[in-house]
Motif scaffolding. Structure first.
Motif, short mmCIF file in Angstrom:
data_model
loop_
_atom_site.label_atom_id
_atom_site.label_comp_id
_atom_site.label_asym_id
_atom_site.label_seq_id
_atom_site.Cartn_x
_atom_site.Cartn_y
_atom_site.Cartn_z
N GLU A 10 -129.57 -79.79 26.85
CA GLU A 10 -128.69 -80.23 27.80
C GLU A 10 -127.21 -80.15 27.27
O GLU A 10 -126.37 -79.89 27.84
N ALA A 11 -127.05 -80.60 25.78
CA ALA A 11 -125.66 -80.09 25.25
C ALA A 11 -125.64 -79.89 23.61
O ALA A 11 -126.82 -80.07 23.26
N VAL A 12 -124.99 -79.12 23.45
CA VAL A 12 -124.72 -78.90 21.85
C VAL A 12 -123.27 -79.59 21.50
O VAL A 12 -122.29 -79.29 22.01
N VAL A 13 -123.52 -80.30 20.52
CA VAL A 13 -122.27 -80.96 19.77
C VAL A 13 -122.08 -80.70 18.58
O VAL A 13 -122.94 -80.70 17.71
N ASP A 14 -121.03 -79.83 18.32
CA ASP A 14 -120.71 -79.02 16.91
C ASP A 14 -119.48 -79.73 16.21
O ASP A 14 -118.33 -79.34 16.60
N LEU A 15 -119.78 -80.41 15.32
CA LEU A 15 -118.84 -81.07 14.72
C LEU A 15 -118.12 -80.09 13.46
O LEU A 15 -117.39 -80.49 12.53
N ARG A 16 -118.79 -79.01 13.34
CA ARG A 16 -118.31 -77.83 12.12
C ARG A 16 -117.58 -76.91 12.62
O ARG A 16 -117.02 -76.38 11.95
N GLY A 17 -117.26 -76.97 14.11
CA GLY A 17 -116.35 -75.96 14.81
C GLY A 17 -117.09 -74.56 14.55
O GLY A 17 -116.09 -73.79 14.43
N ILE A 73 -117.15 -78.72 21.08
CA ILE A 73 -117.07 -77.88 19.65
C ILE A 73 -115.64 -78.87 19.22
O ILE A 73 -114.49 -78.78 19.88
N LEU A 74 -115.80 -79.11 17.88
CA LEU A 74 -114.69 -79.86 17.30
C LEU A 74 -113.43 -78.75 17.04
O LEU A 74 -114.04 -77.66 16.31
N LYS A 75 -112.08 -78.93 17.00
CA LYS A 75 -111.17 -77.96 16.69
C LYS A 75 -110.14 -78.91 15.82
O LYS A 75 -110.31 -79.96 15.98
N PRO A 76 -109.67 -77.95 14.81
CA PRO A 76 -108.97 -78.51 13.86
C PRO A 76 -107.89 -79.52 14.50
O PRO A 76 -107.00 -79.48 15.51
N ASP A 77 -107.53 -80.84 13.69
CA ASP A 77 -106.79 -81.89 14.07
C ASP A 77 -106.39 -82.62 12.67
O ASP A 77 -107.31 -83.38 12.39
N HIS A 78 -105.32 -82.38 12.16
CA HIS A 78 -104.83 -83.07 10.91
C HIS A 78 -104.00 -84.44 11.26
O HIS A 78 -103.34 -84.76 10.35
N THR A 79 -104.24 -85.10 12.25
CA THR A 79 -103.15 -86.17 12.77
C THR A 79 -104.19 -87.24 13.02
O THR A 79 -103.68 -88.61 12.64
N LEU A 80 -105.37 -87.25 13.75
CA LEU A 80 -105.93 -88.23 14.12
C LEU A 80 -107.08 -88.51 12.84
O LEU A 80 -107.38 -87.95 12.31
N HIS A 81 -107.44 -90.14 12.92
CA HIS A 81 -108.67 -90.41 12.03
C HIS A 81 -109.77 -89.77 12.48
O HIS A 81 -110.02 -89.47 13.49
N ARG A 82 -110.58 -89.30 11.69
CA ARG A 82 -111.67 -88.68 11.88
C ARG A 82 -112.70 -89.22 13.06
O ARG A 82 -113.36 -88.58 13.66
N VAL A 83 -112.72 -90.52 13.06
CA VAL A 83 -113.67 -91.27 13.95
C VAL A 83 -112.99 -90.88 15.38
O VAL A 83 -113.73 -90.68 16.40
N GLU A 84 -111.80 -90.96 15.73
CA GLU A 84 -111.09 -90.58 17.06
C GLU A 84 -111.01 -89.08 17.35
O GLU A 84 -111.33 -89.17 18.36
N HIS A 85 -111.05 -88.51 16.18
CA HIS A 85 -111.13 -86.84 16.46
C HIS A 85 -112.45 -86.45 16.94
O HIS A 85 -112.74 -85.89 18.01
N ASN A 86 -113.52 -87.30 16.20
CA ASN A 86 -114.94 -86.85 16.78
C ASN A 86 -115.21 -87.55 18.08
O ASN A 86 -115.82 -86.65 18.97
N ALA A 87 -114.70 -88.50 18.50
CA ALA A 87 -114.89 -89.14 19.89
C ALA A 87 -114.27 -88.22 21.00
O ALA A 87 -114.93 -88.28 21.84
N GLY A 88 -113.12 -87.88 20.47
CA GLY A 88 -112.37 -87.00 21.68
C GLY A 88 -113.24 -85.71 21.89
O GLY A 88 -113.07 -85.29 22.97
N VAL A 89 -114.15 -85.16 20.94
CA VAL A 89 -114.80 -83.95 21.26
C VAL A 89 -115.64 -84.47 22.55
O VAL A 89 -116.04 -83.39 23.26
N VAL A 90 -116.30 -85.36 22.49
CA VAL A 90 -117.14 -85.80 23.59
C VAL A 90 -116.65 -86.70 24.69
O VAL A 90 -117.27 -87.33 25.39
#
Length: 335
Positions: free
Chosen positions: A79-86, A100-117
Motif C-alpha cells: 500500500e505504501a513504502v516509507v523510506d527514511l534512507r532516501g 521518501i526522505l530528502k536531506p534537510d539539515h535544519t529540522l529536528h529529525r523527529v520533525e523531518h521524519n514526520a514531514g515525509v508522511v
C-alpha cells in the motif's frame, strides 16, 4: 494491506523513527508492516505491534544489501513504502504510495521524519520492549524504587563527556539530602564497554547497582520506562530513554543538538558553552582534528543544576497531572 518501512542502521535514528511508524499503524489499522533496518536496530522494532517481518540489512560491498532488500520485496504489493534512507528502492517496488526522505539539515529529525508522511504535529518516538522484558524490568526495578540511570559512552569519542565527571555527577545526585538520595544507580552502555562504564557503576554500593552494560535494546527500554532520571551523551541510548518517557538529559558538544536533541516533554538538552556554529567559527571547520575533547568544557555543576531542576519539574508535573508540550533546551554556563 502491507506497508514497507525502511529505517536506519543506527539505533538513535531508528528510535527517532518510531513515532511515525506508530502513526502509520494508526493511519492503516490492521496493516501488516515490514521493516528493513540494520542489525543494531532490530530490537527497536522486534516487538512493535503490526510488524510481521524484519529484513536485516547488513552492509555489503557494491550495495549488496540493497539488492537483497529488493529481492525480499520483489513480486509483493505494498500500500505504501516509507523510506527514511532516501534510496531509490521505493521506485523499484509495487507500491501505491511512496514516501521518501530528502536531506534537510535544519529540522529536528523527529520533525523531518514526520514531514515525509505528512504528520502534523509530529508523533513522539516510543518504545516496544515486549511484555517479557517489561516483566523482567518490574523485578529489577520494583514499584517505588528510585533509579538514576547514566549512559557514559557513545559511538563517537568526540561526543563523550569525561567518565570521571559522570561519576562525580552520580555521586552528587545520590548523596544524602540530594535530589536522588538513596536511589539505585543504573549504568548502561554497549557490549564491550564495561571498563569504560565501571568508574560510574562503582559510585554506588553493590546492593544499589543495576548493571545493564551490554544489555539488549528491548531490556534497556523496559528498564528506562521505570527510572527517575537518565543522563547521557548524545547517543542512541539517550534517544531510547526519552522515547521510553524517562526524564532525560542529553549532553552535547561538537554535534548538532538542533537536529538530535532528545525529544519529549521530559527531555532537556545541556550543551557546552558554545554552539556548534560558534565552535566551527572560532576553531575552524577541521576543529575535531585538534584532538581536543570539547565536552570537557561542560562543568559538573551545570549538569547537576539541570538534573535537579528537571527532577523538581517532573515531580511537580506528576503531582499536578500536567505535561509540557515540547522538549526543553538549556545552554550551559562556563565553569
Amino acid at each position: 494491506m502491507r506497508i514497507l518501512f525502511i529505517a536506519s542502521n543506527r539505533i538513535g535514528d531508528a528510535v527517532l523513527s518510531t513515532g511515525i511508524l506508530g502513526g502509520l499503524m494508526e493511519r492503516y489499522p490492521g496493516a501488516e508492516f515490514w521493516v528493513a533496518c540494520g542489525p543494531l536496530a532490530v530490537d527497536v522494532f522486534r516487538h512493535a505491534p503490526g510488524v510481521s517481518r524484519i529484513i536485516v540489512m547488513r552492509k555489503e560491498k557494491r550495495a549488496g544489501h540493497w539488492r537483497k532488500l529488493l529481492k525480499a520485496v520483489a513480486f509483493r504489493r505494498f500500500e505504501a513504502v516509507v523510506d527514511l534512507r532516501g534510496s531509490a528502492t521505493p521506485w523499484a517496488t509495487f507500491a501505491r504510495k511512496r514516501h521518501i526522505l530528502k536531506p534537510d539539515h535544519t529540522l529536528h529529525r523527529v520533525e523531518h521524519n514526520a514531514g515525509v508522511v505528512g504528520m502534523v504535529p509530529p508523533p513522539a518516538p516510543r518504545v516496544w520492549p515486549g511484555e517479557e522484558m517489561r516483566a523482567r524490568a518490574r523485578v529489577t526495578i520494583p514499584d517505588g524504587m528510585k533509579v538514576l540511570a547514566i549512559g557514559p559512552t557513545a559511538a563517537w569519542r568526540h561526543k563523550m563527556w569525561p567518565v570521571e565527571r559522570f561519576a562525580e555527577l552520580a555521586r552528587r545526585l545520590l548523596a544524602p539530602g540530594a535530589p536522588l538520595d538513596g536511589a539505585h544507580l543504573l549504568v548502561t552502555g554497549g557490549p564491550g564497554e564495561e571498563e569504560k562504564c565501571r568508574p560510574v557503576l562503582e559510585v554506588a554500593p553493590p546492593e544499589r547497582r543495576i548493571d545493564l552494560i551490554g544489555a539488549g535494546i528491548d531490556e534497556t527500554a523496559a528498564a528506562f520506562e521505570r527510572i527517575a532520571l537518565y543522563v547521557g551523551n548524545d547517543s542512541g541510548l539517550m534517544h531510547l530513554a526519552a522515547a521510553a518517557g524517562a526524564p532525560t538529559i542529553g549532553l552535547f558538544g561538537p554535534t548538532a543538538d538542533a537536529i538530535y536533541s532528545p525529544w519529549g516533554p521530559k527531555s532537556v538538552t545541556v550543551r557546552v558553552p558554545r554552539t556548534l556554529d560558534e565552535i566551527r567559527q572560532q576553531e575552524g571547520e577541521n576543529f575535531l582534528s585538534s584532538g581536543r575533547n570539547f565536552m570537557e568544557d561542560l562543568a559538573v555543576d551545570t549538569v547537576f543544576d539541570a538534573a535537579a531542576a528537571l527532577l523538581a519539574k517532573t515531580k511537580a508535573n506528576d503531582q499536578n497531572g500536567g505535561h509540557d508540550a515540547a522538549p526543553a533546551k538549556q545552554r550551559s554556563q562556563e565553569g
